[in-house]
Scaffold this motif. Structure first.
Motif, PDB file in Angstrom:
ATOM      1  N   ASP A 272      34.020 -65.564 102.624  1.00  0.00           N
ATOM      2  CA  ASP A 272      33.209 -65.386 103.832  1.00  0.00           C
ATOM      3  C   ASP A 272      33.863 -64.442 104.833  1.00  0.00           C
ATOM      4  O   ASP A 272      33.482 -64.423 106.001  1.00  0.00           O
ATOM      5  CB  ASP A 272      32.959 -66.740 104.497  1.00  0.00           C
ATOM      6  CG  ASP A 272      34.224 -67.351 105.104  1.00  0.00           C
ATOM      7  OD1 ASP A 272      34.094 -68.283 105.919  1.00  0.00           O
ATOM      8  OD2 ASP A 272      35.339 -66.897 104.771  1.00  0.00           O
ATOM      9  N   ILE A 273      34.837 -63.663 104.414  1.00  0.00           N
ATOM     10  CA  ILE A 273      35.607 -62.863 105.355  1.00  0.00           C
ATOM     11  C   ILE A 273      34.741 -61.830 106.072  1.00  0.00           C
ATOM     12  O   ILE A 273      34.889 -61.612 107.279  1.00  0.00           O
ATOM     13  CB  ILE A 273      36.808 -62.192 104.643  1.00  0.00           C
ATOM     14  CG1 ILE A 273      37.753 -61.579 105.670  1.00  0.00           C
ATOM     15  CG2 ILE A 273      36.344 -61.152 103.640  1.00  0.00           C
ATOM     16  CD1 ILE A 273      38.492 -62.594 106.492  1.00  0.00           C
ATOM     17  N   VAL A 274      33.824 -61.199 105.351  1.00  0.00           N
ATOM     18  CA  VAL A 274      32.970 -60.189 105.979  1.00  0.00           C
ATOM     19  C   VAL A 274      32.099 -60.820 107.046  1.00  0.00           C
ATOM     20  O   VAL A 274      32.017 -60.333 108.180  1.00  0.00           O
ATOM     21  CB  VAL A 274      32.106 -59.469 104.929  1.00  0.00           C
ATOM     22  CG1 VAL A 274      31.090 -58.551 105.604  1.00  0.00           C
ATOM     23  CG2 VAL A 274      32.970 -58.670 103.964  1.00  0.00           C
TER      24      VAL A 274
ATOM     25  N   ARG B 196      31.670 -47.593 114.439  1.00  0.00           N
ATOM     26  CA  ARG B 196      32.213 -48.731 113.710  1.00  0.00           C
ATOM     27  C   ARG B 196      32.578 -48.393 112.265  1.00  0.00           C
ATOM     28  O   ARG B 196      32.998 -49.262 111.516  1.00  0.00           O
ATOM     29  CB  ARG B 196      31.192 -49.877 113.704  1.00  0.00           C
ATOM     30  CG  ARG B 196      30.932 -50.516 115.058  1.00  0.00           C
ATOM     31  CD  ARG B 196      32.189 -51.070 115.665  1.00  0.00           C
ATOM     32  NE  ARG B 196      31.925 -52.017 116.729  1.00  0.00           N
ATOM     33  CZ  ARG B 196      32.787 -52.327 117.675  1.00  0.00           C
ATOM     34  NH1 ARG B 196      33.969 -51.722 117.704  1.00  0.00           N
ATOM     35  NH2 ARG B 196      32.481 -53.212 118.602  1.00  0.00           N
ATOM     36  N   GLY B 197      32.436 -47.129 111.861  1.00  0.00           N
ATOM     37  CA  GLY B 197      32.718 -46.761 110.480  1.00  0.00           C
ATOM     38  C   GLY B 197      34.111 -47.158 110.015  1.00  0.00           C
ATOM     39  O   GLY B 197      34.262 -47.818 108.974  1.00  0.00           O
ATOM     40  N   PRO B 198      35.167 -46.795 110.756  1.00  0.00           N
ATOM     41  CA  PRO B 198      36.519 -47.173 110.327  1.00  0.00           C
ATOM     42  C   PRO B 198      36.721 -48.687 110.291  1.00  0.00           C
ATOM     43  O   PRO B 198      37.410 -49.198 109.395  1.00  0.00           O
ATOM     44  CB  PRO B 198      37.412 -46.523 111.384  1.00  0.00           C
ATOM     45  CG  PRO B 198      36.601 -45.375 111.904  1.00  0.00           C
ATOM     46  CD  PRO B 198      35.185 -45.881 111.901  1.00  0.00           C
ATOM     47  N   LEU B 199      36.138 -49.390 111.242  1.00  0.00           N
ATOM     48  CA  LEU B 199      36.279 -50.840 111.275  1.00  0.00           C
ATOM     49  C   LEU B 199      35.563 -51.492 110.092  1.00  0.00           C
ATOM     50  O   LEU B 199      36.067 -52.437 109.480  1.00  0.00           O
ATOM     51  CB  LEU B 199      35.713 -51.381 112.590  1.00  0.00           C
ATOM     52  CG  LEU B 199      35.957 -52.863 112.896  1.00  0.00           C
ATOM     53  CD1 LEU B 199      37.457 -53.144 112.992  1.00  0.00           C
ATOM     54  CD2 LEU B 199      35.271 -53.250 114.198  1.00  0.00           C
ATOM     55  N   GLN B 200      34.400 -50.974 109.744  1.00  0.00           N
ATOM     56  CA  GLN B 200      33.679 -51.494 108.583  1.00  0.00           C
ATOM     57  C   GLN B 200      34.454 -51.232 107.293  1.00  0.00           C
ATOM     58  O   GLN B 200      34.470 -52.077 106.390  1.00  0.00           O
ATOM     59  CB  GLN B 200      32.288 -50.872 108.528  1.00  0.00           C
ATOM     60  CG  GLN B 200      31.363 -51.363 109.634  1.00  0.00           C
ATOM     61  CD  GLN B 200      30.105 -50.529 109.794  1.00  0.00           C
ATOM     62  OE1 GLN B 200      29.955 -49.490 109.142  1.00  0.00           O
ATOM     63  NE2 GLN B 200      29.208 -50.976 110.658  1.00  0.00           N
ATOM     64  N   ALA B 201      35.124 -50.080 107.209  1.00  0.00           N
ATOM     65  CA  ALA B 201      35.957 -49.793 106.036  1.00  0.00           C
ATOM     66  C   ALA B 201      37.138 -50.761 105.980  1.00  0.00           C
ATOM     67  O   ALA B 201      37.554 -51.188 104.887  1.00  0.00           O
ATOM     68  CB  ALA B 201      36.453 -48.352 106.094  1.00  0.00           C
TER      69      ALA B 201
ATOM     70  N   ASP C 177      41.520 -56.188 116.899  1.00  0.00           N
ATOM     71  CA  ASP C 177      42.245 -57.428 117.169  1.00  0.00           C
ATOM     72  C   ASP C 177      41.383 -58.640 116.822  1.00  0.00           C
ATOM     73  O   ASP C 177      41.881 -59.645 116.297  1.00  0.00           O
ATOM     74  CB  ASP C 177      42.662 -57.469 118.638  1.00  0.00           C
ATOM     75  CG  ASP C 177      43.563 -58.646 118.961  1.00  0.00           C
ATOM     76  OD1 ASP C 177      44.465 -58.944 118.153  1.00  0.00           O
ATOM     77  OD2 ASP C 177      43.379 -59.257 120.022  1.00  0.00           O
ATOM     78  N   ALA C 178      40.084 -58.550 117.096  1.00  0.00           N
ATOM     79  CA  ALA C 178      39.175 -59.645 116.741  1.00  0.00           C
ATOM     80  C   ALA C 178      39.129 -59.845 115.234  1.00  0.00           C
ATOM     81  O   ALA C 178      39.152 -60.988 114.732  1.00  0.00           O
ATOM     82  CB  ALA C 178      37.774 -59.353 117.279  1.00  0.00           C
ATOM     83  N   VAL C 179      39.075 -58.746 114.481  1.00  0.00           N
ATOM     84  CA  VAL C 179      39.051 -58.833 113.018  1.00  0.00           C
ATOM     85  C   VAL C 179      40.378 -59.376 112.504  1.00  0.00           C
ATOM     86  O   VAL C 179      40.416 -60.249 111.618  1.00  0.00           O
ATOM     87  CB  VAL C 179      38.753 -57.453 112.403  1.00  0.00           C
ATOM     88  CG1 VAL C 179      39.003 -57.460 110.897  1.00  0.00           C
ATOM     89  CG2 VAL C 179      37.306 -57.056 112.689  1.00  0.00           C
TER      90      VAL C 179
ATOM     91  N   ILE D 215      37.163 -53.877 107.163  1.00  0.00           N
ATOM     92  CA  ILE D 215      36.636 -55.180 106.741  1.00  0.00           C
ATOM     93  C   ILE D 215      36.358 -55.198 105.244  1.00  0.00           C
ATOM     94  O   ILE D 215      36.646 -56.186 104.550  1.00  0.00           O
ATOM     95  CB  ILE D 215      35.369 -55.528 107.541  1.00  0.00           C
ATOM     96  CG1 ILE D 215      35.713 -55.726 109.022  1.00  0.00           C
ATOM     97  CG2 ILE D 215      34.700 -56.777 106.987  1.00  0.00           C
ATOM     98  CD1 ILE D 215      34.506 -55.860 109.915  1.00  0.00           C
ATOM     99  N   ALA D 216      35.805 -54.096 104.733  1.00  0.00           N
ATOM    100  CA  ALA D 216      35.542 -54.003 103.297  1.00  0.00           C
ATOM    101  C   ALA D 216      36.838 -54.102 102.505  1.00  0.00           C
ATOM    102  O   ALA D 216      36.896 -54.760 101.448  1.00  0.00           O
ATOM    103  CB  ALA D 216      34.812 -52.701 102.974  1.00  0.00           C
ATOM    104  N   ALA D 217      37.902 -53.452 102.999  1.00  0.00           N
ATOM    105  CA  ALA D 217      39.195 -53.522 102.324  1.00  0.00           C
ATOM    106  C   ALA D 217      39.766 -54.935 102.390  1.00  0.00           C
ATOM    107  O   ALA D 217      40.402 -55.405 101.430  1.00  0.00           O
ATOM    108  CB  ALA D 217      40.163 -52.524 102.947  1.00  0.00           C
ATOM    109  N   LEU D 218      39.553 -55.629 103.490  1.00  0.00           N
ATOM    110  CA  LEU D 218      39.979 -57.021 103.591  1.00  0.00           C
ATOM    111  C   LEU D 218      39.225 -57.899 102.606  1.00  0.00           C
ATOM    112  O   LEU D 218      39.799 -58.802 101.983  1.00  0.00           O
ATOM    113  CB  LEU D 218      39.766 -57.535 105.021  1.00  0.00           C
ATOM    114  CG  LEU D 218      40.731 -57.040 106.088  1.00  0.00           C
ATOM    115  CD1 LEU D 218      40.281 -57.518 107.459  1.00  0.00           C
ATOM    116  CD2 LEU D 218      42.140 -57.517 105.791  1.00  0.00           C
ATOM    117  N   ASP D 219      37.938 -57.636 102.467  1.00  0.00           N
ATOM    118  CA  ASP D 219      37.122 -58.412 101.533  1.00  0.00           C
ATOM    119  C   ASP D 219      37.639 -58.253 100.106  1.00  0.00           C
ATOM    120  O   ASP D 219      37.630 -59.209  99.328  1.00  0.00           O
ATOM    121  CB  ASP D 219      35.664 -57.960 101.634  1.00  0.00           C
ATOM    122  CG  ASP D 219      34.719 -58.857 100.846  1.00  0.00           C
ATOM    123  OD1 ASP D 219      34.903 -60.086 100.870  1.00  0.00           O
ATOM    124  OD2 ASP D 219      33.807 -58.320 100.203  1.00  0.00           O
ATOM    125  N   ASP D 220      38.102 -57.062  99.774  1.00  0.00           N
ATOM    126  CA  ASP D 220      38.650 -56.825  98.432  1.00  0.00           C
ATOM    127  C   ASP D 220      39.874 -57.682  98.169  1.00  0.00           C
ATOM    128  O   ASP D 220      40.192 -57.986  97.011  1.00  0.00           O
ATOM    129  CB  ASP D 220      39.030 -55.348  98.266  1.00  0.00           C
ATOM    130  CG  ASP D 220      37.816 -54.442  98.170  1.00  0.00           C
ATOM    131  OD1 ASP D 220      36.710 -54.950  97.885  1.00  0.00           O
ATOM    132  OD2 ASP D 220      37.982 -53.228  98.404  1.00  0.00           O
TER     133      ASP D 220
END
Length: 229
Positions: free
Chosen positions: A41-43, A19-24, A65-67, A26-31
């Motif tokens: 609340d995006i994360v 899940r490393g790339p997916l977590q990165a 796709d879920a994200v 999500i973190a970029a989306l949070d930014d």
């Protein structure tokens, strides 16, 4: 290599796990969520969406796709989605977006590459993928690498080209993107994963890529012998 069998391999979810790339992503989306109506609340929302997907409670084609669907529903724009994805891909294969290989992958591909042309075909951009291939220990076992393929449609010319040279086996974890275009052209297919896809009719199927090592070896050897006869 001389004409013979070709194995076309997907990257995310097939050769590269974790899940490393997916977590990165999500973190970029949070930014970028400060410019949306997400309310910060995006994360939390994306992690909940992934949990639902993993539990089989949604019909998303994969966790990305879920994200994506969750982010769009909370005001993230398509432009910000694209920028966040590219930012996460720049980190691929680093400690901020690590990937892991299926057990025994390096040895398996090293052996397979002696009896079949091994081709990487991924929708991911080139950024980060080469570094990830090195971290997985498989950079020398891939005879061709295609990035930004634009699956499903963009996979078809790659499959068609290699079918002109001999039999093709497409390997991936998403039937619609990785395998259906190959099946339509007459190639064999190997589906990785346990999710049920009613329309899927793969030639081979395994819960993990590791489960498919021996069947793929057998497929390549049989077609190599046939090509030499």
């Amino acid at each position: 290599m001389t004409a013979g069998p070709t194995v076309v391999l997907d990257f995310d979810g097939t050769l590269a796990l974790g899940r490393g790339p997916l977590q990165a992503y999500i973190a970029a989306l949070d930014d970028r969520s400060s410019n949306s109506d997400s309310g910060g609340d995006i994360v939390r929302a994306c992690l909940a969406a992934i949990e639902s997907f993993d539990a089989g409670a949604t019909d998303h084609r994969d966790a990305y796709d879920a994200v994506r669907t969750t982010a769009l529903a909370r005001g993230i724009t398509e432009t910000d989605l694209s920028r966040a994805y590219l930012a996460s891909r720049d980190l691929l294969g680093t400690e901020d977006a690590p990937v892991v290989a299926p057990r025994g992958l390096s040895a398996f591909l090293a052996e397979l590459s002696t009896s079949a042309t091994c081709v990487l075909a991924t929708n991911a951009p080139e950024a980060g993928v080469e570094r990830a291939l090195i971290s997985l220990g498989i950079e020398h076992s891939l005879h061709e690498r295609h990035h930004d393929v634009g699956k499903p449609v963009g996979l078809e010319p790659i499959i068609a080209h290699h079918l002109d040279r001999g039999p093709v086996l497409a390997v991936g974890d998403i039937w619609e993107f990785d395998l259906a275009p190959a099946a339509r052209l007459g190639a064999d297919t190997a589906l990785v994963g346990v999710r049920e896809v009613p329309e899927a009719r793969p030639t081979l199927r395994g819960e993990t890529l590791t489960d498919l090592y021996e069947p793929i070896r057998d497929w390549a050897r049989a077609h190599r012998v046939a090509a030499s006869a």
